[in-house]
Design a protein around this motif. Structure first.
Motif, short mmCIF file in Angstrom:
data_model
loop_
_atom_site.label_atom_id
_atom_site.label_comp_id
_atom_site.label_asym_id
_atom_site.label_seq_id
_atom_site.Cartn_x
_atom_site.Cartn_y
_atom_site.Cartn_z
N GLU A 8 0.83 -1.10 0.09
CA GLU A 8 0.08 -0.05 0.04
C GLU A 8 0.84 1.06 -0.21
N ARG A 33 2.26 1.74 -3.53
CA ARG A 33 1.01 2.25 -4.44
C ARG A 33 0.79 3.60 -4.10
N GLN A 34 0.65 4.03 -2.95
CA GLN A 34 0.73 5.64 -2.76
C GLN A 34 1.83 6.30 -3.01
N GLN A 35 3.18 6.04 -3.02
CA GLN A 35 4.17 6.58 -3.51
C GLN A 35 4.16 6.83 -5.16
N GLN A 36 3.71 5.42 -5.52
CA GLN A 36 3.74 5.75 -7.06
C GLN A 36 2.52 6.66 -7.58
N GLN A 37 1.40 6.69 -6.68
CA GLN A 37 0.27 7.65 -7.23
C GLN A 37 0.72 8.86 -7.13
N LYS A 38 1.45 9.00 -5.91
CA LYS A 38 2.05 10.66 -5.64
C LYS A 38 2.83 11.20 -6.87
N ASN A 49 2.96 10.01 -10.04
CA ASN A 49 2.25 10.26 -10.95
C ASN A 49 1.37 11.27 -11.08
N GLN A 50 1.01 11.78 -9.93
CA GLN A 50 0.26 12.99 -9.85
C GLN A 50 1.38 14.20 -9.98
#
Length: 93
Positions: free
Chosen positions: A74, A77-82, A84-85
């Motif tokens: 998780e 996933r959150q690091q990757q999402q950040k 990407n943003q």
């Protein structure tokens, strides 16, 4: 360590000693010695069923490991999402 450069644990020390004795004994045939060694190894390595408390402990340990892995995934996933943003914001500029 025994004479064959193998590490003997406390439970297998007598088995190692028996193996050495049977290998150096002139009366024992190699087939008889090896079959006897294999049988003793089967008996000494047999595991007993776990008690309910041991089963619970094992289950809890496995659950803890799965939870730790889920937390790691998780976080990734959150690091990757950040990331990407942040990339999306840079591309807008």
């Amino acid at each position: 360590m025994d004479r064959n450069n193998r590490v003997c644990t406390k439970s297998s020390t007598s088995l190692c000693a028996l193996q050495i004795h049977l290998r150096h004994d002139k009366c024992a045939t190699s087939a008889t010695a090896s079959s006897l060694i294999m049988r003793i190894a089967e008996i000494t390595n047999a595991s007993k069923p776990k008690s309910p408390q041991q089963q619970r402990m094992t289950t809890l340990q496995q659950q803890a490991k799965r939870s730790q892995q889920a937390v790691k995934q998780e976080r990734l996933r959150q690091q990757q999402q950040k990331l990407n943003q942040q990339r999306a914001e840079l591309n807008k500029s």
